[in-house]
Design a protein around this motif. Structure first.
Motif, PDB file in Angstrom:
ATOM      1  N   UNK A  89      49.979  51.865  32.799  1.00  0.00           N
ATOM      2  CA  UNK A  89      50.422  50.487  33.035  1.00  0.00           C
ATOM      3  C   UNK A  89      49.285  49.631  33.581  1.00  0.00           C
ATOM      4  N   UNK A  90      48.468  50.208  34.464  1.00  0.00           N
ATOM      5  CA  UNK A  90      47.332  49.474  35.026  1.00  0.00           C
ATOM      6  C   UNK A  90      46.333  49.121  33.927  1.00  0.00           C
ATOM      7  N   UNK A  91      46.044  50.088  33.055  1.00  0.00           N
ATOM      8  CA  UNK A  91      45.119  49.844  31.941  1.00  0.00           C
ATOM      9  C   UNK A  91      45.649  48.733  31.044  1.00  0.00           C
ATOM     10  N   UNK A  92      46.937  48.769  30.737  1.00  0.00           N
ATOM     11  CA  UNK A  92      47.539  47.749  29.863  1.00  0.00           C
ATOM     12  C   UNK A  92      47.589  46.381  30.548  1.00  0.00           C
ATOM     13  N   UNK A  93      47.985  46.356  31.807  1.00  0.00           N
ATOM     14  CA  UNK A  93      48.131  45.081  32.518  1.00  0.00           C
ATOM     15  C   UNK A  93      46.799  44.356  32.704  1.00  0.00           C
ATOM     16  N   UNK A  95      44.069  44.999  30.815  1.00  0.00           N
ATOM     17  CA  UNK A  95      43.284  45.045  29.570  1.00  0.00           C
ATOM     18  C   UNK A  95      41.927  45.726  29.777  1.00  0.00           C
ATOM     19  N   UNK A  96      41.961  46.869  30.434  1.00  0.00           N
ATOM     20  CA  UNK A  96      40.731  47.600  30.724  1.00  0.00           C
ATOM     21  C   UNK A  96      40.166  48.242  29.461  1.00  0.00           C
ATOM     22  N   UNK A  97      38.852  48.265  29.382  1.00  0.00           N
ATOM     23  CA  UNK A  97      38.192  48.888  28.238  1.00  0.00           C
ATOM     24  C   UNK A  97      37.936  50.364  28.528  1.00  0.00           C
ATOM     25  N   UNK A  98      38.979  51.058  28.878  1.00  0.00           N
ATOM     26  CA  UNK A  98      38.914  52.486  29.159  1.00  0.00           C
ATOM     27  C   UNK A  98      40.306  53.061  28.979  1.00  0.00           C
ATOM     28  N   UNK A  99      40.414  54.382  28.873  1.00  0.00           N
ATOM     29  CA  UNK A  99      41.741  54.992  28.772  1.00  0.00           C
ATOM     30  C   UNK A  99      42.186  55.480  30.141  1.00  0.00           C
ATOM     31  N   UNK A 100      43.457  55.803  30.259  1.00  0.00           N
ATOM     32  CA  UNK A 100      44.007  56.171  31.561  1.00  0.00           C
ATOM     33  C   UNK A 100      43.427  57.484  32.084  1.00  0.00           C
ATOM     34  N   UNK A 101      43.005  58.389  31.200  1.00  0.00           N
ATOM     35  CA  UNK A 101      42.433  59.665  31.637  1.00  0.00           C
ATOM     36  C   UNK A 101      41.091  59.450  32.337  1.00  0.00           C
ATOM     37  N   UNK A 102      40.278  58.550  31.802  1.00  0.00           N
ATOM     38  CA  UNK A 102      38.985  58.252  32.418  1.00  0.00           C
ATOM     39  C   UNK A 102      39.168  57.597  33.780  1.00  0.00           C
ATOM     40  N   UNK A 103      40.278  56.877  33.931  1.00  0.00           N
ATOM     41  CA  UNK A 103      40.546  56.189  35.188  1.00  0.00           C
ATOM     42  C   UNK A 103      40.934  57.166  36.302  1.00  0.00           C
ATOM     43  N   UNK A 104      41.499  58.296  35.925  1.00  0.00           N
ATOM     44  CA  UNK A 104      42.014  59.256  36.914  1.00  0.00           C
ATOM     45  C   UNK A 104      40.952  59.728  37.898  1.00  0.00           C
ATOM     46  N   UNK A 105      39.756  60.013  37.401  1.00  0.00           N
ATOM     47  CA  UNK A 105      38.699  60.546  38.268  1.00  0.00           C
ATOM     48  C   UNK A 105      38.153  59.505  39.241  1.00  0.00           C
ATOM     49  N   UNK A 137      47.143  49.109  41.056  1.00  0.00           N
ATOM     50  CA  UNK A 137      47.751  50.421  41.316  1.00  0.00           C
ATOM     51  C   UNK A 137      48.838  50.306  42.388  1.00  0.00           C
ATOM     52  N   UNK A 138      48.534  49.546  43.440  1.00  0.00           N
ATOM     53  CA  UNK A 138      49.504  49.362  44.526  1.00  0.00           C
ATOM     54  C   UNK A 138      50.749  48.632  44.015  1.00  0.00           C
TER      55      UNK A 138
END
Length: 225
Positions: A89-93, A95-105, A137-138
């Motif tokens: 949801x954060x990636x979509x909201x 419009x990040x140029x990354x996927x959610x898996x890359x964001x996890x770390x 995220x919050x």
């Protein structure tokens, strides 16, 4: 025959190879400092904070049982912050140029013992982007808690400042230089002792007496022309 090195000989080995040991230590430290300071991309960290506290008309009354329940929920909510659902949801909201898996770390969630406050930390090379992600995220977690858990007990306590001037959390050039310097000193010392242990030449009086049991009758000196 096993070679035994006494304290006097250890000091002599270190003294003889002092340039090698110090040279490796200084070289390693300098290379680590230059790499950390000029070649490695600096990483910054932004933090938003959320607090677990039941909302309602009775919130001004201290309830030990409710506080204990809130503390037990921290682990659950911490996992929700860095869950696939929230990250996507954060990636979509945003419009990040990354996927959610890359964001996890890049996400870490911490809390102090017996505290109802959770800290959401996001690290990365861009401070403004880190702050936006931490705040989102919050916000998303707050909505998901209400939707999934059926309670409205998670509030945003403090937002990350997108314009805050920060110092990098890593790399730490000075720390890296110290660690690399120590490793260089250790390596230099190991090389010095290996040279000694692998040297089987009968080139000193002590070795002749130790290995052959014969006294030294004389020495032949090299005469410089």
């Amino acid at each position: 025959m096993e070679e035994v090195i006494d304290l006097k000989e250890i000091l002599e080995i270190l003294k003889r190879n002092l340039k090698l040991i110090l040279g490796l230590g200084i070289t390693f430290a300098l290379l680590a400092f230059l790499y950390s300071a000029f070649l490695k991309t600096p990483i910054y960290q932004s933090e938003s904070q959320v607090i677990i506290n039941q909302k309602g008309k009775d919130t001004n009354v201290y309830n030990p049982g409710q506080v204990q329940t809130n503390l037990q929920l921290i682990n659950t909510y911490s996992q929700m912050v860095n869950s696939k659902v929230v990250r996507q949801q954060v990636v979509d909201n945003l419009n990040l140029k990354t996927d959610e898996e890359a964001l996890a770390s890049r996400i870490s969630v911490t809390s102090e013992a017996d505290s109802q406050l959770m800290k959401i930390n996001v690290s990365g090379p861009q401070t403004k982007n880190n702050a936006r992600i931490a705040n989102e995220l919050a916000a998303v977690t707050q909505k998901e808690v209400k939707r999934v858990m059926g309670v409205d007990n998670l509030s945003v306590f403090s937002k990350a400042d997108e314009n805050e001037k920060q110092s990098p959390v890593k790399p730490k050039p000075l720390n890296n230089a110290i660690i690399a310097g120590l490793l260089g000193l250790i390596l230099g010392t190991a090389i010095a002792f290996m040279k000694k242990l692998l040297d089987n030449r009968m080139n000193t009086e002590e070795k002749v007496e130790q290995y052959l049991g014969l006294p030294t009758l004389g020495k032949i000196y090299k005469i410089e022309e």
